[in-house]
Scaffold this motif. Structure first.
Motif, PDB file in Angstrom:
ATOM      1  N   GLU A 205       0.845  -1.191   0.000  1.00 48.11           N
ATOM      2  CA  GLU A 205       0.000   0.000   0.000  1.00 48.11           C
ATOM      3  C   GLU A 205       0.885   1.248   0.000  1.00 48.11           C
ATOM      4  O   GLU A 205       2.089   1.192   0.265  1.00 48.11           O
ATOM      5  CB  GLU A 205      -0.923   0.010   1.218  1.00 48.11           C
ATOM      6  CG  GLU A 205      -1.875  -1.168   1.303  1.00 48.11           C
ATOM      7  CD  GLU A 205      -2.941  -1.150   0.211  1.00 48.11           C
ATOM      8  OE1 GLU A 205      -3.117  -0.097  -0.451  1.00 48.11           O
ATOM      9  OE2 GLU A 205      -3.600  -2.185   0.019  1.00 48.11           O
ATOM     10  N   TYR A 221      -3.984   7.637   2.535  1.00 43.26           N
ATOM     11  CA  TYR A 221      -3.542   6.263   2.319  1.00 43.26           C
ATOM     12  C   TYR A 221      -4.316   5.624   1.163  1.00 43.26           C
ATOM     13  O   TYR A 221      -5.485   5.951   0.921  1.00 43.26           O
ATOM     14  CB  TYR A 221      -3.781   5.434   3.588  1.00 43.26           C
ATOM     15  CG  TYR A 221      -3.015   5.924   4.798  1.00 43.26           C
ATOM     16  CD1 TYR A 221      -1.717   5.488   5.057  1.00 43.26           C
ATOM     17  CD2 TYR A 221      -3.590   6.809   5.696  1.00 43.26           C
ATOM     18  CE1 TYR A 221      -1.017   5.933   6.168  1.00 43.26           C
ATOM     19  CE2 TYR A 221      -2.904   7.256   6.823  1.00 43.26           C
ATOM     20  CZ  TYR A 221      -1.621   6.816   7.045  1.00 43.26           C
ATOM     21  OH  TYR A 221      -0.936   7.255   8.150  1.00 43.26           O
ATOM     22  N   SER A 222      -3.674   4.695   0.496  1.00 43.89           N
ATOM     23  CA  SER A 222      -4.348   3.971  -0.580  1.00 43.89           C
ATOM     24  C   SER A 222      -5.412   3.023  -0.040  1.00 43.89           C
ATOM     25  O   SER A 222      -6.208   2.473  -0.804  1.00 43.89           O
ATOM     26  CB  SER A 222      -3.331   3.178  -1.404  1.00 43.89           C
ATOM     27  OG  SER A 222      -2.587   2.288  -0.584  1.00 43.89           O
ATOM     28  N   THR A 223      -5.436   2.834   1.276  1.00 44.55           N
ATOM     29  CA  THR A 223      -6.445   1.984   1.916  1.00 44.55           C
ATOM     30  C   THR A 223      -7.752   2.729   2.154  1.00 44.55           C
ATOM     31  O   THR A 223      -8.614   2.242   2.891  1.00 44.55           O
ATOM     32  CB  THR A 223      -5.909   1.454   3.259  1.00 44.55           C
ATOM     33  OG1 THR A 223      -5.507   2.563   4.072  1.00 44.55           O
ATOM     34  CG2 THR A 223      -4.722   0.532   3.034  1.00 44.55           C
ATOM     35  N   ARG A 285      -1.443  -0.227   8.159  1.00 44.71           N
ATOM     36  CA  ARG A 285      -2.144  -0.222   6.867  1.00 44.71           C
ATOM     37  C   ARG A 285      -1.293  -0.814   5.743  1.00 44.71           C
ATOM     38  O   ARG A 285      -1.590  -0.609   4.560  1.00 44.71           O
ATOM     39  CB  ARG A 285      -2.556   1.215   6.538  1.00 44.71           C
ATOM     40  CG  ARG A 285      -3.660   1.703   7.474  1.00 44.71           C
ATOM     41  CD  ARG A 285      -3.770   3.202   7.555  1.00 44.71           C
ATOM     42  NE  ARG A 285      -4.855   3.579   8.455  1.00 44.71           N
ATOM     43  CZ  ARG A 285      -5.033   4.782   8.973  1.00 44.71           C
ATOM     44  NH1 ARG A 285      -4.152   5.738   8.704  1.00 44.71           N
ATOM     45  NH2 ARG A 285      -6.051   5.041   9.780  1.00 44.71           N
TER      46      ARG A 285
END
Length: 438
Positions: A205, A221-223, A285
């Motif tokens: 991520e 965040y890419s999450t 994450r």
């Protein structure tokens, strides 16, 4: 293998035996600083340029004050002065002054100067000036030529130290003798080199960090998570300490020195706490890479000229040392196997991360970003952080448009988590922080 440097604080056990020698070397460091400062100001007045540390070393290596310390210790004093002049020279705040002299003046009732004293400056010994006895927890610190007496055994300071339990001092690189103004006592800072196995990245991520004034850091965040870290504590300190220092009778006196030291320590602690918190969130994450906005996007406008953030904004910005925070973050992230890259912040604050439209008017007010093209509304700083993060995707996918894919939600852009800095326990969720003392 990853090479890291750790600093361990140590108590001096044979204090009465070494106090006088440390005092004389701390005094010599202040005198050398003042001599080099005077020389630098003369060069500045004559040429309009500030001499670098190499020029200072070549010019002053034969000076009597240079011989008050071991040669490498004298070199470190000159390096620190050159760094301080460069920091002042590069500042865009006209209220900043060049580095001052390290002395305190005393006056009689008629306002006439009676005498002056020099504070005890930090003295740094590098490897050539150190002999380390690991079995007995002792270090031999070479004296400056002016402080050597005979016999030969008196040509060094033999310091016995004690660290906190469990600390092993190995691969010693530097020793710093630091005078604590509050405790009125010297202590040692032992800088050691360690080699550790570089761990695998926590995952694949990604994250983007936007550095700014109101919010010191916004992280996307890419999450599909986002966090904000307001700079309230830094701003409070940035107003409180300068005022207290200005009220001191002597700007280079003991009280002013203690205030400067306390302010610097609090700022450094803020940076370390913030970097640690962000790295912990990245591990949770599964982040393997972080993009951080570089300073150029903050300090310059689109014409590469210095931005004017207003009177208070410029003061805040100069005091925050974004570059220092980034270096601390990079170090802490590397230890966890996370890569940190600096990328340009140019246009990230006025570009919609959802559709890619660029328009100055879309940031309608601080904290709110509204896109007229796709009707998206979200936190402006998180939008900037997401645009910085998207640079990672552009590198890995040549067909990327630099905007969110259509199958991703956008709600997290509008409702980031907010963490405030608590003096006693670091960063905590906003609802749990009640500490508001200056």
């Amino acid at each position: 293998m990853l090479e890291v440097h750790r600093t361990h604080r140590a108590k001096i056990l044979n204090y009465s035996q070494v106090e006088d020698s440390l005092n004389r070397h701390g005094w010599s460091a202040s005198k050398l600083w003042n001599v080099a400062n005077y020389h630098s100001r003369q060069v500045w007045e004559e040429t309009g340029e500030i001499p670098g540390h190499e020029e200072l070393k070549n010019e002053l290596k034969g000076h009597d004050k240079y011989k008050g310390l071991h040669s490498q210790s004298s070199q470190r004093v000159l390096e620190e002065l050159a760094e301080a002049f460069n920091s002042w020279y590069s500042s865009d705040d006209e209220r900043d002054n060049p580095p001052g002299y390290r002395k305190q003046n005393y006056y009689d009732q008629q306002g006439r100067r009676v005498h002056e004293e020099h504070p005890l400056s930090t003295v740094t010994w590098k490897q050539n000036g150190i002999r380390h006895d690991t079995k007995n927890n002792r270090v031999r610190l070479s004296k400056g030529a002016n402080h050597k007496e005979h016999p030969k055994a008196w040509e060094y300071i033999l310091v016995e130290y004690e660290t906190r339990p469990g600390v092993e001092v190995e691969n010693l690189q530097q020793v710093r003798a630091v005078y604590d103004q509050t405790k009125e006592r010297w202590e040692l800072h032992l800088v050691c080199k360690d080699e550790i196995e570089t761990p695998d990245a926590p995952g694949t991520e990604t994250a983007g960090i936007d550095l700014g004034i109101s919010n010191f850091a916004a992280v996307a965040y890419s999450t599909e998570d986002a966090d904000l870290y307001p700079g309230n504590r830094l701003k409070q300190d940035g107003y409180y300490f300068p005022k207290e220092i200005a009220n001191c009778d002597d700007s280079s006196g003991d009280r002013a020195t203690r205030l400067h030291h306390k302010w610097s320590e609090r700022r450094t602690h803020f940076f370390h706490s913030l970097a640690k918190h962000i790295v912990e969130k990245c591990i949770e994450r599964s982040v393997g890479r972080i993009n951080v906005g570089d300073l150029e996007g903050i300090r310059e406008d689109e014409n590469a000229k210095s931005k004017n953030w207003g009177r208070h904004g410029n003061l805040d910005l100069h005091g925050w040392a974004f570059d220092r925070f980034t270096s601390i973050l990079e170090y802490k992230a590397k230890v966890e196997g996370i890569e940190v890259m600096e990328v340009s912040e140019r246009d990230t604050s006025k570009t919609c991360c959802v559709c890619g439209r660029e328009d100055d008017s879309q940031r309608v007010e601080r904290g709110l970003y509204v896109c007229e093209s796709c009707d998206a509304a979200f936190n402006a700083d998180v939008n900037g952080a997401e645009n910085i993060r998207l640079d990672i995707d552009e590198e890995s996918n040549s067909e990327s448009t630099g905007q969110l894919s259509g199958d991703r939600s956008t709600g997290w852009l509008a409702q980031p988590g907010v963490y405030l800095y608590d003096l006693s326990c670091g960063f905590q969720p906003q609802r749990e922080v009640v500490d508001s003392k200056p």
